[in-house]
Write a protein that holds these residues in place. Structure first.
Motif, PDB file in Angstrom:
ATOM      1  N   MET A 302       0.784  -0.855   0.181  1.00 46.71           N
ATOM      2  CA  MET A 302       0.351   0.534   0.154  1.00 46.71           C
ATOM      3  C   MET A 302       0.272   1.312   0.278  1.00 46.71           C
ATOM      4  SD  MET A 302      -2.696  -1.110   2.336  1.00 46.71           S
ATOM      5  CE  MET A 302      -2.892   0.038   3.452  1.00 46.71           C
ATOM      6  N   THR A 303       1.795   1.171   0.494  1.00 45.46           N
ATOM      7  CA  THR A 303       2.790   2.311   0.965  1.00 45.46           C
ATOM      8  C   THR A 303       3.311   2.674  -0.232  1.00 45.46           C
ATOM      9  OG1 THR A 303       3.161   1.732   3.532  1.00 45.46           O
ATOM     10  CG2 THR A 303       4.574   3.212   2.466  1.00 45.46           C
ATOM     11  N   ARG A 304       4.025   1.883  -0.887  1.00 45.95           N
ATOM     12  CA  ARG A 304       4.322   2.102  -2.133  1.00 45.95           C
ATOM     13  C   ARG A 304       3.768   2.162  -3.128  1.00 45.95           C
ATOM     14  NH1 ARG A 304       4.914  -0.339  -6.724  1.00 45.95           N
ATOM     15  NH2 ARG A 304       3.863  -1.856  -6.165  1.00 45.95           N
ATOM     16  N   LEU A 305       2.001   2.086  -3.360  1.00 43.91           N
ATOM     17  CA  LEU A 305       1.576   2.694  -4.118  1.00 43.91           C
ATOM     18  C   LEU A 305       1.349   4.235  -4.021  1.00 43.91           C
ATOM     19  CD1 LEU A 305      -1.013  -0.651  -4.286  1.00 43.91           C
ATOM     20  CD2 LEU A 305       0.627   0.654  -6.025  1.00 43.91           C
ATOM     21  N   SER A 353       9.617   4.559   3.654  1.00 45.16           N
ATOM     22  CA  SER A 353      10.211   4.622   4.166  1.00 45.16           C
ATOM     23  C   SER A 353       9.409   5.348   5.235  1.00 45.16           C
ATOM     24  CB  SER A 353      11.739   4.074   5.055  1.00 45.16           C
ATOM     25  OG  SER A 353      12.419   5.828   4.615  1.00 45.16           O
ATOM     26  N   CYS A 354       9.271   6.390   4.867  1.00 52.67           N
ATOM     27  CA  CYS A 354       8.858   7.826   5.905  1.00 52.67           C
ATOM     28  C   CYS A 354       7.320   7.519   5.528  1.00 52.67           C
ATOM     29  CB  CYS A 354       9.517   9.276   5.421  1.00 52.67           C
ATOM     30  SG  CYS A 354       8.601   9.264   4.102  1.00 52.67           S
ATOM     31  N   LEU A 355       6.414   6.511   5.421  1.00 53.64           N
ATOM     32  CA  LEU A 355       5.088   6.927   4.859  1.00 53.64           C
ATOM     33  C   LEU A 355       4.573   5.665   5.401  1.00 53.64           C
ATOM     34  CD1 LEU A 355       4.548   6.915   1.283  1.00 53.64           C
ATOM     35  CD2 LEU A 355       2.825   8.341   2.890  1.00 53.64           C
ATOM     36  N   CYS A 356       3.411   5.770   6.306  1.00 56.51           N
ATOM     37  CA  CYS A 356       2.242   5.126   7.181  1.00 56.51           C
ATOM     38  C   CYS A 356       0.573   5.233   6.263  1.00 56.51           C
ATOM     39  CB  CYS A 356       2.998   4.624   8.073  1.00 56.51           C
ATOM     40  SG  CYS A 356       2.282   5.629   9.277  1.00 56.51           S
ATOM     41  N   PRO A 357       0.342   4.519   7.171  1.00 56.10           N
ATOM     42  CA  PRO A 357      -1.379   4.511   7.081  1.00 56.10           C
ATOM     43  C   PRO A 357      -1.826   5.325   7.716  1.00 56.10           C
ATOM     44  CG  PRO A 357      -1.233   2.451   6.956  1.00 56.10           C
ATOM     45  CD  PRO A 357       0.323   2.449   7.450  1.00 56.10           C
ATOM     46  N   LEU A 358      -0.807   5.823   8.765  1.00 58.62           N
ATOM     47  CA  LEU A 358      -1.565   6.754   9.912  1.00 58.62           C
ATOM     48  C   LEU A 358      -0.926   8.675   9.317  1.00 58.62           C
ATOM     49  CD1 LEU A 358      -1.509   5.610  13.025  1.00 58.62           C
ATOM     50  CD2 LEU A 358      -3.211   5.974  11.695  1.00 58.62           C
ATOM     51  N   GLN A 359      -0.076   8.047   8.307  1.00 54.25           N
ATOM     52  CA  GLN A 359       0.837   9.325   7.608  1.00 54.25           C
ATOM     53  C   GLN A 359       0.267  10.742   7.292  1.00 54.25           C
ATOM     54  OE1 GLN A 359       4.209   8.791   6.587  1.00 54.25           O
ATOM     55  NE2 GLN A 359       4.682  11.047   5.317  1.00 54.25           N
ATOM     56  N   MET A 360      -1.055  10.615   7.212  1.00 62.14           N
ATOM     57  CA  MET A 360      -1.690  11.417   6.648  1.00 62.14           C
ATOM     58  C   MET A 360      -2.532  12.337   8.564  1.00 62.14           C
ATOM     59  SD  MET A 360      -2.860  11.771   3.626  1.00 62.14           S
ATOM     60  CE  MET A 360      -3.977   9.958   3.452  1.00 62.14           C
ATOM     61  N   TRP A 361      -2.595  11.601   8.636  1.00 59.64           N
ATOM     62  CA  TRP A 361      -3.379  11.609  10.379  1.00 59.64           C
ATOM     63  C   TRP A 361      -1.878  12.441  11.215  1.00 59.64           C
ATOM     64  CZ3 TRP A 361      -2.163   8.725  15.201  1.00 59.64           C
ATOM     65  CH2 TRP A 361      -3.486   9.719  16.227  1.00 59.64           C
ATOM     66  N   THR A 362      -0.620  12.341  10.509  1.00 56.01           N
ATOM     67  CA  THR A 362       0.704  12.666  11.692  1.00 56.01           C
ATOM     68  C   THR A 362       0.435  14.007  11.099  1.00 56.01           C
ATOM     69  OG1 THR A 362       1.279  10.251  11.515  1.00 56.01           O
ATOM     70  CG2 THR A 362       2.821  11.415  12.178  1.00 56.01           C
ATOM     71  N   LEU A 363       0.331  14.041   9.324  1.00 56.71           N
ATOM     72  CA  LEU A 363       0.385  15.720   9.393  1.00 56.71           C
ATOM     73  C   LEU A 363       0.047  16.411   9.555  1.00 56.71           C
ATOM     74  CD1 LEU A 363       1.183  14.334   5.527  1.00 56.71           C
ATOM     75  CD2 LEU A 363       2.831  15.548   6.483  1.00 56.71           C
ATOM     76  N   ARG A 364      -1.532  15.639  10.077  1.00 59.22           N
ATOM     77  CA  ARG A 364      -2.168  16.607  10.426  1.00 59.22           C
ATOM     78  C   ARG A 364      -1.791  17.754  11.906  1.00 59.22           C
ATOM     79  NH1 ARG A 364      -6.321  16.838  13.442  1.00 59.22           N
ATOM     80  NH2 ARG A 364      -6.835  14.088  14.418  1.00 59.22           N
ATOM     81  N   ASN A 365      -1.657  16.421  12.552  1.00 54.07           N
ATOM     82  CA  ASN A 365      -2.018  16.984  13.732  1.00 54.07           C
ATOM     83  C   ASN A 365      -0.028  17.310  13.939  1.00 54.07           C
ATOM     84  OD1 ASN A 365      -3.361  15.590  14.985  1.00 54.07           O
ATOM     85  ND2 ASN A 365      -2.191  13.448  16.025  1.00 54.07           N
ATOM     86  N   SER A 366       1.361  17.496  13.372  1.00 55.34           N
ATOM     87  CA  SER A 366       2.417  18.488  13.168  1.00 55.34           C
ATOM     88  C   SER A 366       2.156  19.486  12.648  1.00 55.34           C
ATOM     89  CB  SER A 366       3.645  17.133  13.355  1.00 55.34           C
ATOM     90  OG  SER A 366       3.232  17.120  11.545  1.00 55.34           O
ATOM     91  N   SER A 367       0.579  19.837  11.899  1.00 59.66           N
ATOM     92  CA  SER A 367       1.410  21.187  11.528  1.00 59.66           C
ATOM     93  C   SER A 367      -0.195  22.352  11.558  1.00 59.66           C
ATOM     94  CB  SER A 367       0.353  20.878   9.694  1.00 59.66           C
ATOM     95  OG  SER A 367      -1.392  20.358   9.804  1.00 59.66           O
ATOM     96  N   LYS A 368      -0.285  21.722  12.406  1.00 56.16           N
ATOM     97  CA  LYS A 368      -1.219  22.131  13.275  1.00 56.16           C
ATOM     98  C   LYS A 368      -0.659  23.463  14.783  1.00 56.16           C
ATOM     99  CE  LYS A 368      -4.289  19.369  16.511  1.00 56.16           C
ATOM    100  NZ  LYS A 368      -5.070  18.443  16.770  1.00 56.16           N
TER     101      LYS A 368
ATOM    102  N   LEU B 363      -9.229   0.077  -3.193  1.00 59.15           N
ATOM    103  CA  LEU B 363      -9.448   0.536  -4.732  1.00 59.15           C
ATOM    104  C   LEU B 363      -8.827   0.278  -5.570  1.00 59.15           C
ATOM    105  CD1 LEU B 363     -10.050   4.631  -4.330  1.00 59.15           C
ATOM    106  CD2 LEU B 363     -11.565   3.020  -4.969  1.00 59.15           C
ATOM    107  N   ARG B 364      -7.677   0.009  -4.727  1.00 56.74           N
ATOM    108  CA  ARG B 364      -6.001  -0.697  -5.707  1.00 56.74           C
ATOM    109  C   ARG B 364      -7.093  -2.175  -6.202  1.00 56.74           C
ATOM    110  NH1 ARG B 364      -2.435  -4.599  -4.665  1.00 56.74           N
ATOM    111  NH2 ARG B 364      -2.766  -4.156  -2.419  1.00 56.74           N
ATOM    112  N   ASN B 365      -7.182  -3.318  -4.631  1.00 55.02           N
ATOM    113  CA  ASN B 365      -7.488  -4.428  -4.820  1.00 55.02           C
ATOM    114  C   ASN B 365      -8.889  -4.652  -6.370  1.00 55.02           C
ATOM    115  OD1 ASN B 365      -5.471  -5.406  -3.314  1.00 55.02           O
ATOM    116  ND2 ASN B 365      -6.844  -6.238  -2.132  1.00 55.02           N
ATOM    117  N   SER B 366      -9.597  -3.236  -6.130  1.00 54.75           N
ATOM    118  CA  SER B 366     -10.942  -4.455  -6.692  1.00 54.75           C
ATOM    119  C   SER B 366     -10.734  -3.547  -8.656  1.00 54.75           C
ATOM    120  CB  SER B 366     -12.040  -2.757  -6.419  1.00 54.75           C
ATOM    121  OG  SER B 366     -11.512  -2.081  -6.397  1.00 54.75           O
ATOM    122  N   SER B 367      -9.796  -2.908  -8.431  1.00 58.01           N
ATOM    123  CA  SER B 367     -10.036  -2.291 -10.120  1.00 58.01           C
ATOM    124  C   SER B 367      -8.184  -3.195 -10.504  1.00 58.01           C
ATOM    125  CB  SER B 367      -8.542  -1.032  -9.766  1.00 58.01           C
ATOM    126  OG  SER B 367      -7.313  -1.127  -9.674  1.00 58.01           O
TER     127      SER B 367
END
Lengths: 368, 368
Positions: A302-305, A353-368, B363-367
């Motif tokens: 997922m992260t790679r994609l 290596s710097c991404l994870c599914p929580l990345q978005m959330w982390t970015l949000r928290n750090s930009s507050k 999304l990836r899996n379904s596409s």
């Protein structure tokens, strides 16, 4: 009594924690999912019935040779709720009729590995979802693989099957229908199978290391268990009379084979291991090793994609900012911009290596 | 014996599952995190020492009034590894010195709720991460809240504190220093506190329902426990001689207060509940209720943000496709396009209900 009183005074009471866990586990009940695999006629259903003393296959219809040829490998689930001494168990048997029955058995394990992966995928979705209260866990905790007793060791299909599954499930290899082998032949076949398992790098279920503080009897049993693999088993749905007692067995003109007689086969050892001593460990290894591996692979993919997508859109944005004469050149298109070059422009280029599914959330928290 | 033999034959052996769980839990060891909160001088440290028979506060330095005025609420963690009858417990006490000591106690619970949230956040990150093998779980399993014995019920700061925390942690309210109240006064104060907890809608830790199949003695104990809240407690670090025995107690000119005497205070009831009967349930409620609530809120918030971002970029893309004369109009900008209008164009507009952190992967899996 003074000493015991002094001890009592020093007793805080958290030693009851294992009992609290015990109590809760009884209240909640258990579940276990067992897969059986091997050619038709290896006694899979009979063995399962003998192990759990239930008739899981009442409605089964046996297919003839012609039907079996056209049959594709299918997965059939039987679930039964059983109770013993107040302990409830939801037992699921995953059967794989048709496996290995075809003339061409290329990739005949594919439906089975797919099935195991699907259960992992479903669990991954569920445990990543919003409401986790009533997750149904269908992950396969163990696969009994039936090796035919005739032949001199593993067949190619056995090797391929086990190698396809060994990183997804706890495989316990069995020598099926062992009543057609003499003790000497069993010993030879076991040695051969063990050697080949080693040689082909097949990872079957490893019994956990024995604790050093266990008593000698336990250590001895554990040693015998480890030496006994692959278990040579015999199953029976019929009760016969042997030595004045009614036992599960098979009546031959030359004698009676008793399923639960330890000098006749390893059925009792298998049952003790699978149900009475290692069932919980099989579940733990499934969750902590096999499922965690699956989950880690998924996340990495997922992260790679996501990363690829981010880099791509970064390139397009940057490309648009390049001078027009540059962009007009037919030699340059966004995907020709290298990641290293992007970095020199001062843009923060995401790397897996710097991404994870929580990345978005982390970015949000750090930009507050 | 014939009957027992028949029974033995019917015994599959999965009744040992709770013992397998018991065994594994002992092997793994336990951890428990207890928070104590309440004004200085309420006997928090003494009670913790009395409960766990350890000296967790050897190095503590007491502050004087002036120092306490300037002190902000801080969080101090003490961790100790204790063992009892072969059961290992990693006990963490989270102390909150300074709470309620200031002249103005507005939002003095903020550092405490923040601390609890931070532990949840850390756990959420860890359990969403790639490697989950060695996750350190610092979630707070229980908060003992010390209500002063003087005063006629809850003070506003008590109400505010408990309301700020009651959806994040299991609160167990205690009446501190109960040796300054007569039995009659204790009864009155307990009634009053219970009433006010109801009235203000404060959700303290609820003891789980007693199973109907429990024996009468257990049911009776459970009933007494429930009627006894809030526990009136007395702590002591000193051992005194009472009725010829050396006990933890407090020596007054008018008699000896024994900490572990059930007619003197509820210390024993609290200890039995907290450590010997409900410790595991406190952990379960923390994981299954409080943490799950926190996690669900986080995910909903993440989803909302991702959705907003996606809708925004959709609007920009669509805006670019509008006829130039339209776009040139100073009256129209991307954010003025309504979501409903976007939908009429046939674009799939994401809504929070259809998104989850695994969306991308799905999304990836379904596409494929």
């Amino acid at each position: 009594t003074i000493q015991s009183y002094e001890e009592e005074k020093q007793y805080v009471g958290f030693a009851t924690l294992p009992n609290q866990v015990h109590r809760k586990s009884v209240k909640k009940g258990f579940d276990f999912t067992l897969m059986v695999a091997g050619e038709s006629g290896m006694g899979k259903s009979t063995l399962v019935n003998s192990l759990f003393l239930t008739d899981l296959y009442k409605d089964r219809k046996l297919l003839n040779a012609e039907e079996r040829i056209n049959q594709t490998v299918e997965i059939i689930k039987h679930t039964v709720d059983i109770e013993e001494k107040g302990v409830k168990l939801k037992l699921t048997i995953v059967d794989t009729p048709g496996f290995g029955d075809a003339v061409n058995n290329n990739e005949c394990w594919k439906p089975i590995t797919d099935y195991i992966d699907q259960q992992f995928e479903q669990y991954f979705r569920d445990e990543s979802g919003l409401n986790r209260k009533n997750i149904q866990d269908n992950r396969v905790h163990c696969c009994l693989y039936f090796i035919p007793p005739f032949g001199h060791g593993l067949r190619p299909v056995d090797v391929e099957f086990m190698k396809a599954l060994h990183e997804k499930v706890n495989i316990i290899p069995l020598i099926a229908k062992a009543d057609c082998l003499t003790p000497n032949e069993i010993k030879k076949l076991k040695d051969r199978v063990r050697e080949e398992i080693d040689k082909f790098g097949i990872k079957v279920y490893q019994f956990p290391e024995c604790d050093s503080d266990e008593d000698e009897e336990f250590k001895q049993l554990d040693k015998e268990l480890k030496e006994c693999t692959p278990f040579a088993v015999i199953g029976s749905n019929t009760v016969v009379e042997a030595r004045g007692q009614r036992v599960r067995g098979r009546l031959y003109p030359w004698g009676i084979v008793e399923v639960e007689n330890q000098s006749h086969c390893d059925f009792v050892k298998l049952r003790n291991m699978l149900i009475r001593s290692h069932m919980h460990d099989l579940k733990d290894v499934t969750c902590d090793v096999h499922y965690e591996n699956y989950r880690a692979q998924c996340i990495q993919e997922m992260t790679r994609l996501v990363c690829e997508r981010m880099v791509k859109s970064l390139k397009v944005s940057l490309f648009k900012r390049l001078p027009l004469e540059f962009r007009a050149s037919t030699l340059l298109s966004p995907h020709l911009l290298s990641v290293n070059w992007l970095r020199t422009t001062g843009w923060r280029v995401p790397s897996p290596s710097c991404l994870c599914p929580l990345q978005m959330w982390t970015l949000r928290n750090s930009s507050k």
